[in-house]
Design an enzyme around this catalytic site. Structure first.
Site, short mmCIF file in Angstrom:
data_model
loop_
_atom_site.label_atom_id
_atom_site.label_comp_id
_atom_site.label_asym_id
_atom_site.label_seq_id
_atom_site.Cartn_x
_atom_site.Cartn_y
_atom_site.Cartn_z
N HIS A 123 21.29 42.92 46.25
CA HIS A 123 20.22 41.95 46.05
C HIS A 123 19.19 42.01 47.18
CE1 HIS A 123 18.48 38.00 46.90
NE2 HIS A 123 18.25 38.03 45.60
N CYS A 147 -19.30 41.82 51.00
CA CYS A 147 -18.31 42.02 52.05
C CYS A 147 -17.41 40.79 52.01
CB CYS A 147 -18.97 42.04 53.43
SG CYS A 147 -20.16 43.32 53.61
C1 PEP Z 1 -18.01 36.64 55.17
O1 PEP Z 1 -18.27 35.50 55.52
O2 PEP Z 1 -17.55 36.92 54.07
C2 PEP Z 1 -18.20 37.76 56.10
C3 PEP Z 1 -18.04 39.01 55.70
O3 PEP Z 1 -18.49 37.43 57.37
P1 PEP Z 1 -17.37 37.04 58.46
O4 PEP Z 1 -16.06 37.31 57.85
O5 PEP Z 1 -17.67 37.91 59.63
O6 PEP Z 1 -17.67 35.60 58.69
#
Ligand code: PEP
Ligand code: MG
Length: 889
Positions: free
Chosen positions: A453, A836
């Site tokens: 397990h 991002c």
């Molecule tokens: C975000 O806010 O998504 C970003 C990429 O900036 P950080 O993470 O540097 O605040």
């Protein structure tokens, strides 16, 4: 006759997983493939749902169908339940449509009672076997159905082995076992106030109800939460004729994987126990032998198993985990299911199967969940280091983990919550330990094999694990681990390596991961298949270089404040932040800028020919300022020491920190607010970017810098920064007698920016969404507080389905993204927009970005493989089901 709740194996099929559970459906399937499966029937998941609807009662319609199913089974087997001379024994097993290994209950040997045990003993001429089956049944039935504490039976078993002078369960003889049965029955009477039930039909109905009931036991609920398995599915119950692996030396039980579950190697792998029942292996109470034991002892059975395994893998087009029993040299299959495997094995198996032509490349790309790649992106123990080895067990789930020793699941959970890395050390793990395994960085057990397990669950969770480390002993009372002549206490640090099985004293040196050939192949397939460009979020030339080698098509985000995190640079930044005047700030900026210019040159070089997006500084102020509490203590110390010079200096510093103190730094004086109020900061940074780019241009290197402005909420902010940046660029161009196109973009991470994107775009050449801050600001959650305090409760209680910082909240945050895209492109068709944030390596979020017509995603270097795979999957999905996009041509 009403709704059908019971299906004989011959009435089911592999396609009926939702109704019959994966186990029931696959057993039906195996029957139709002509494989040796003990016959039986399955009670549906609908019956389970009805069981709960009726207040945990089995409806008479269902019990009568169970009795009908049993009658057919009796006819087919020529045996009858409870019959004095031809007793039928059955297993009662759980099985949901999504496999949840070991999480719900199973009862074996049902139908045995005082009379049938005797007749079994007489007929087989093996009383020890008959009594062994009976004592196992009493223990299982009593603990699962009658809620009697299982350890009472374990203690009695140990006592009996002591009396008999044997160490193995299977060495107890018939007399001792008969004695044990009486002791077990006495425990039941004392604990429940009733005799152990002798009526097999009563046993069957109660066992069925208890298995339904185990759908809501704690470990099953935790497992469902981790794996996002819906609560409403319920479990099916399969009733199957028993075959006996404990019927003597020509019998046994085993588990076979069609490929190796840790490495993916394409050869039959498994474990086998002679003269034992299946639960002995799964529960990890006896450490089994490799399958070669079966090959040596029963070569014909082994050959049959190998052939069958091959047939099953081809049929299901996936690696299988097969449970089998050998009864008097006859092979029986009890179960087959898609095997749980490590990330490493998953990749090798998938790529191999695509190369073998068993599955297509698209199927291969879709089969790997990007989030499961993370163990492969972890560091492993440096093979060249000198290790203080404590011992070696079986490497059961790859990766290395360092943490403090903890001896129980509750403590593991508690310490994990305080931010500590822990290694859960147990004699063996049981399904009840699952919450502790989730909280641990790694798992070490003393007993159990690689199919136990602990091993199965660790692989499933992607946690490094070492099992069967039998040279160790654990003293749970004293909370100590004995490794040979060395003793470690709870809280001591160890490192485990789930590949080699090594257990090392202290923290072992780790090295970055090396990708296998299969992993490289998969990533190449992903790069070829995706349509959405994957860029990297990097803060140094080294990261840029690494990302480019992994296939990043540029830099989507360079966080300039992160470039200042090393101690030397940090000291200058802190002084700059604490400065009282623009003059003083410039002094420190002049020290910082050459350093940053060097870094920009390195990043541009690494990304030659590709875009590099550099974000002007966005420092959350508190990350750069000394800690006020520590400073107060130092002031006290200086006061006591009478050091007036230091005292004066520290008091002045504390006063400045108090002036700069922010109640909520996440929404404080950062981003463009800082750049607007202290314009010399952005001016100097712009200068460094432009000079670095023009220097490289002179060398003939193709650079494509872009500047982006963080934390905007109003178009006037964009305008103010743009004017500053453009003026500075013009000055640099004049100085260099050269110029280049450096677009200036808006970092969209606040709701107001999205809602007024049509205004912001007047001064922005492109957009990049920052989904981390956009999630914080849309929810009004501060991420650190949310994840550290209440988010776990929200997820447990289904207030939120997912952590919105991991899986993009399409309904809320996604709506703002859509509005921003629409408004931005309404004014500027073809506007380039990227994203991002931590969502760019998550499967569902990337599909959303693809569908919304974004131009790129950008991820941290170690997450690029996950982003590539997510992007490839998004391309495959959108091709299958085109979704209208808001992208303007
Ligand atoms: C975000 O806010 O998504 C970003 C990429 O900036 P950080 O993470 O540097 O605040
Ligand atoms: Mg941000």
């Amino acid at each position: 006759m009403g709704q059908k709740y019971v299906y004989l194996f011959s009435e089911g099929s592999g396609a009926m997983g939702d109704l019959l559970g994966r186990k029931g459906a696959n057993l039906a399937d195996m029957i139709s493939l002509g494989l040796p499966v003990p016959y039986g029937f399955t009670i549906t998941t609908e019956a389970c749902r009805r069981f709960y609807d009726e207040g945990k009662q089995i409806h008479p319609l269902i019990s009568s169908q169970i009795e009908d199913g049993l009658a057919t089974l009796e006819q087919i087997t020529g045996k009858a339940i409870g019959h004095p001379t031809r007793p039928l024994l059955v297993s009662v097993r759980s099985g949901s449509s999504i496999s949840m290994p070991g999480m719900m209950d199973t009862i074996l040997n049902l139908g045995i009672n005082d009379k049938t045990a005797e007749s079994l003993a007489y007929q087989t001429n093996q009383p020890a076997f008959a009594y062994d089956s009976y004592r196992r049944f009493i223990q299982m039935f009593a603990s699962i159905v009658l809620d009697v504490d299982s350890s009472l039976f374990e203690e009695e078993l140990l006592r009996m082995k002591d009396i008999a002078g044997v160490t193995r369960d299977s060495d107890l003889d018939a007399d001792h076992l008969a004695d044990l049965i009486n002791r077990y029955k006495k425990i039941v009477s004392e604990e429940t106030g009733h005799c152990f039930p002798q009526d097999p039909i009563e046993q069957l109905m109660k066992a069925t109800g208890a298995v339904f009931d185990s759908w809501y036991n704690q470990r099953a609920m935790i497992y469902r939460r981790i794996h996002k398995i819906p609560e409403h599915l319920g479990t099916a119950v399969t009733i199957q004729e028993m075959v006996f692996g404990n019927a003597g030396v020509n019998s046994g039980t085993g588990i076979a994987f069609t490929r190796h579950p840790s490495t993916g190697e394409a050869s039959l792998f498994g474990e086998f126990l002679l003269n034992a029942q299946g639960e002995d292996i799964v529960a990890g109470i006896r450490t089994p032998s490799p399958l070669s034991l079966l090959q040596d002892n029963m070569p014909v059975v082994y050959a049959q198993l190998k052939k069958t395994a091959h047939k099953l893998e081809n049929h299901y087009r996936d690696m299988q985990d097969i449970e089998f029993t050998v009864e008097n040299s006859r092979l029986f299959l009890l179960q087959t299911r898609a095997a749980k495997r490590t990330a490493e094995a998953a990749i090798k198996v998938t790529v191999d199967m695509a190369n073998e032509g068993l599955i297509s490349r698209d199927e291969a790309l879709l089969r790997i969940n990007p989030s499961n790649l993370s163990p492969l992106l972890q560091y492993t123990i440096d093979p060249h280091s000198v290790l203080d080895l404590l011992g070696t067990g079986l490497g059961a789930s790859s990766g290395a983990a360092t943490g403090i020793i903890v001896f129980d699941a509750e403590e593991a959970e508690r310490l994990h919550r305080t931010g500590l890395s822990v290694i859960l050390v147990r004699p063996e793990t049981t399904p009840e330990d699952i919450h502790g395994m989730v909280a641990s960085d790694g798992v070490l057990t003393i007993r159990g094999g690689v199919t136990s397990h602990a091993a199965v669950v660790a692989r499933d969770l992607g946690k490094p694990s070492v099992v069967g480390c039998e040279s160790f002993t654990v003293d749970l009372e004293e909370r100590r681990l004995h490794a040979g002549d060395r003793t470690l206490n709870e809280g001591d640090v160890i490192t485990i390596c789930g590949s080699s099985g090594q257990v090392i004293n202290g923290e072992a040196p780790l090295v970055p991961p090396r990708f296998s050939d299969e992993f490289k192949t998969l990533l190449q397939w992903a790069r070829d298949r995706k349509t959405l460009p994957v860029l990297a979020s990097v803060n140094s030339p080294r990261e840029a270089d690494l990302s480019r080698r992994m296939g990043a098509e540029g830099v989507g985000l360079c966080r300039t404040e992160q470039m200042f995190k090393d101690p030397h640079r940090l000291g200058i930044v802190t002084k700059m932040m604490l400065a009282h005047s623009a003059y003083e700030r410039r002094k420190y900026l002049n020290q910082l800028i050459p350093i940053q210019k060097d870094d920009f040159c390195g990043i541009f070089r690494a990304m030659e020919g590709k875009p590099v997006t550099i974000r002007l500084i966005d420092p959350p102020l508190h990350e750069f300022l000394p800690n006020a509490e520590v400073l107060s203590l130092e002031i006290e110390r200086a006061r006591v020491a009478g050091d007036t010079g230091e005292l004066k200096q520290k008091i002045a510093l504390l006063e400045r920190i108090q002036i700069l103190h922010e109640s909520n730094p996440a929404f404080g004086h950062r981003g463009c607010r800082l750049g607007i109020t202290y314009p010399e900061i952005y001016e100097c940074q712009t200068r460094a970017i432009a000079e670095a780019a023009l220097d490289l241009k002179r060398e003939g290197i193709h650079v494509y810098p872009r500047i982006i402005v963080p934390l905007l909420s109003h178009t006037n902010e964009m305008l103010a920064v743009r004017v500053n940046v453009l003026n500075t660029l013009e000055q640099v161009y004049t100085q260099y007698c050269d110029r280049m196109d450096i677009p200036i973009g808006a970092f969209m991470e606040l709701p107001r920016a999205c809602l007024t994107a049509d205004r912001i775009v007047e001064y922005a050449d492109f957009f990049v969404y920052g989904t981390n801050d956009l999630t914080q600001s849309t929810y009004g959650f501060s991420r650190d507080d949310a994840e550290g305090k209440y988010l776990a409760y929200y997820l447990d209680h289904k207030i939120l389905q997912d952590n919105p910082f991991v899986v993009l909240d399409q309904e809320g945050v996604g709506q703002l993204i859509k509005i921003g895209i629409e408004k931005g492109r309404s004014k500027r068709p073809g506007l380039k927009i990227g994203v991002c944030g931590d969502h760019t390596s998550e499967q569902q979020s990337v599909l959303f970005f693809q569908n919304e017509g974004l131009d790129f995603i950008s991820s941290l270097p170690h997450r690029i493989p996950m982003s590539l795979l997510s992007a490839a999957q998004a391309a495959i999905h959108t091709e299958k089901a085109p979704v209208p996009t808001t992208k303007q041509k």
